[in-house]
Design an enzyme around this catalytic site. Structure first.
Site, PDB file in Angstrom:
ATOM      1  N   ASN A   1      -2.085   0.234   6.550  1.00  0.00           N
ATOM      2  CA  ASN A   1      -1.575  -1.014   7.126  1.00  0.00           C
ATOM      3  C   ASN A   1      -0.708  -1.839   6.177  1.00  0.00           C
ATOM      4  OD1 ASN A   1      -3.652  -1.874   5.541  1.00  0.00           O
ATOM      5  ND2 ASN A   1      -4.783  -2.933   7.147  1.00  0.00           N
TER       6      ASN A   1
ATOM      7  N   HIS B   1      -2.208  -5.381   1.366  1.00  0.00           N
ATOM      8  CA  HIS B   1      -3.515  -6.022   1.167  1.00  0.00           C
ATOM      9  C   HIS B   1      -3.278  -7.495   0.901  1.00  0.00           C
ATOM     10  CE1 HIS B   1      -7.358  -7.117  -0.678  1.00  0.00           C
ATOM     11  NE2 HIS B   1      -6.652  -7.658  -1.663  1.00  0.00           N
TER      12      HIS B   1
ATOM     13  N   TYR C   1     -12.474  -1.593  -3.397  1.00  0.00           N
ATOM     14  CA  TYR C   1     -12.960  -1.732  -2.020  1.00  0.00           C
ATOM     15  C   TYR C   1     -14.475  -1.507  -1.911  1.00  0.00           C
ATOM     16  CZ  TYR C   1      -8.271  -2.274  -0.047  1.00  0.00           C
ATOM     17  OH  TYR C   1      -7.024  -2.756   0.292  1.00  0.00           O
TER      18      TYR C   1
ATOM     19  N   GLU D   1      -9.239 -10.013  -8.310  1.00  0.00           N
ATOM     20  CA  GLU D   1      -8.288  -8.936  -8.043  1.00  0.00           C
ATOM     21  C   GLU D   1      -7.060  -9.033  -8.955  1.00  0.00           C
ATOM     22  OE1 GLU D   1      -9.713  -8.614  -3.377  1.00  0.00           O
ATOM     23  OE2 GLU D   1      -7.666  -9.267  -3.802  1.00  0.00           O
TER      24      GLU D   1
ATOM     25  N   LYS E   1       0.825  -1.212   0.000  1.00  0.00           N
ATOM     26  CA  LYS E   1       0.000   0.000   0.000  1.00  0.00           C
ATOM     27  C   LYS E   1       0.867   1.275   0.000  1.00  0.00           C
ATOM     28  CE  LYS E   1      -3.970  -2.286   2.199  1.00  0.00           C
ATOM     29  NZ  LYS E   1      -5.031  -2.174   3.248  1.00  0.00           N
TER      30      LYS E   1
HETATM   31  P1  ATP Z   1      -7.223  -5.759   3.068  1.00  0.00           P
HETATM   32  O1  ATP Z   1      -8.559  -6.068   2.406  1.00  0.00           O
HETATM   33  O2  ATP Z   1      -6.650  -4.415   2.673  1.00  0.00           O
HETATM   34  O3  ATP Z   1      -6.249  -6.887   2.896  1.00  0.00           O
HETATM   35  P2  ATP Z   1      -8.223  -6.696   5.592  1.00  0.00           P
HETATM   36  O4  ATP Z   1      -8.858  -7.773   4.774  1.00  0.00           O
HETATM   37  O5  ATP Z   1      -7.308  -7.094   6.689  1.00  0.00           O
HETATM   38  O6  ATP Z   1      -7.441  -5.676   4.650  1.00  0.00           O
HETATM   39  P3  ATP Z   1     -10.742  -5.329   5.611  1.00  0.00           P
HETATM   40  O7  ATP Z   1     -11.757  -5.524   6.676  1.00  0.00           O
HETATM   41  O8  ATP Z   1     -10.967  -5.960   4.281  1.00  0.00           O
HETATM   42  O9  ATP Z   1      -9.323  -5.752   6.208  1.00  0.00           O
HETATM   43  O10 ATP Z   1     -10.554  -3.750   5.436  1.00  0.00           O
HETATM   44  C1  ATP Z   1      -9.969  -3.230   4.249  1.00  0.00           C
HETATM   45  C2  ATP Z   1      -9.053  -2.081   4.606  1.00  0.00           C
HETATM   46  O11 ATP Z   1      -9.839  -1.017   5.117  1.00  0.00           O
HETATM   47  C3  ATP Z   1      -8.059  -2.375   5.737  1.00  0.00           C
HETATM   48  O12 ATP Z   1      -6.914  -3.041   5.301  1.00  0.00           O
HETATM   49  C4  ATP Z   1      -7.736  -0.981   6.195  1.00  0.00           C
HETATM   50  O13 ATP Z   1      -6.820  -0.331   5.288  1.00  0.00           O
HETATM   51  C5  ATP Z   1      -9.076  -0.299   6.086  1.00  0.00           C
HETATM   52  N1  ATP Z   1      -9.798  -0.365   7.370  1.00  0.00           N
HETATM   53  C6  ATP Z   1     -10.413  -1.446   7.901  1.00  0.00           C
HETATM   54  N2  ATP Z   1     -10.949  -1.150   9.096  1.00  0.00           N
HETATM   55  C7  ATP Z   1     -10.661   0.157   9.319  1.00  0.00           C
HETATM   56  C8  ATP Z   1     -10.941   1.066  10.381  1.00  0.00           C
HETATM   57  N3  ATP Z   1     -11.626   0.695  11.465  1.00  0.00           N
HETATM   58  N4  ATP Z   1     -10.479   2.337  10.248  1.00  0.00           N
HETATM   59  C9  ATP Z   1      -9.798   2.743   9.161  1.00  0.00           C
HETATM   60  N5  ATP Z   1      -9.503   1.933   8.129  1.00  0.00           N
HETATM   61  C10 ATP Z   1      -9.921   0.662   8.201  1.00  0.00           C
HETATM   62 MG    MG Z   2     -10.038  -7.382   3.050  1.00  0.00          MG
END
Ligand code: ATP
Ligand code: MG
Length: 139
Positions: free
Chosen positions: A114, A117, A51, A128, A11
């Site tokens: 974070n 992805h 997303y 994807e 990211k």
């Molecule tokens: P990713 O899909 O990016 O791999 P993930 O599957 O661990 O991450 P998801 O629940 O799919 O988590 O959330 C997608 C992304 O949205 C997270 O990686 C983060 O960047 C963002 N995100 C999720 N929860 C929060 C939150 N509470 N506050 C801010 N950003 C968030």
């Molecule tokens: Mg996710």
């Protein structure tokens, strides 16, 4: 049986922080083979579409702005049980809760920024991968 392919993005935070090489090293050490790789940048429209599943969540706008804010590295990875094993390798969404040694624990700034992805299902991994790469870019 679980599939062999997952999709990842390094990211914008981790690219800006200079962690591309270290993260690719961790991915390789964890046993993943790189099938496709590129430095690119998501448009706002790309990030919204990628997303879309989170469009009703309060952080959606922030997530779209962040993911389109700078270059990312997109990659297709291959390993047995790729989706689940890669999510173990990256750690919990919130780096504060991620296990020691995971990519998010080592390199993420926060729950929103974070570092990486990882696909959440075999079906989404394929969608994807095809979103980012043409057939001739996947080896
Ligand atoms: P990713 O899909 O990016 O791999 P993930 O599957 O661990 O991450 P998801 O629940 O799919 O988590 O959330 C997608 C992304 O949205 C997270 O990686 C983060 O960047 C963002 N995100 C999720 N929860 C929060 C939150 N509470 N506050 C801010 N950003 C968030
Ligand atoms: Mg996710």
């Amino acid at each position: 049986m679980s599939g062999k392919i997952t999709f990842t993005m390094i990211k914008p935070d981790a690219v800006a922080d200079g962690h591309i090489g270290a993260i690719l090293g961790k991915i390789s050490e964890a046993g993943f083979k790189i099938k496709a790789l590129k430095l690119t940048q998501l448009t706002v429209a790309d990030a919204k579409k990628f997303y879309e599943v989170h469009s009703e969540r309060p952080f959606y706008g922030e997530l779209v702005d962040f993911m389109s804010s700078g270059p990312i590295v997109a990659a297709v990875l291959e390993k047995d049980n790729a989706v689940e094993d890669f999510r173990t390798t990256i750690g919990a969404t919130n780096p504060a809760e991620a296990a020691e040694g995971t990519i998010r624990k080592l390199f993420a700034r926060s729950i929103g920024e974070n570092a990486v992805h990882g696909s959440d299902s075999d079906e989404n991994a394929l969608i994807e991968a095809q979103f980012h790469f043409s057939g001739r870019e996947i080896f």
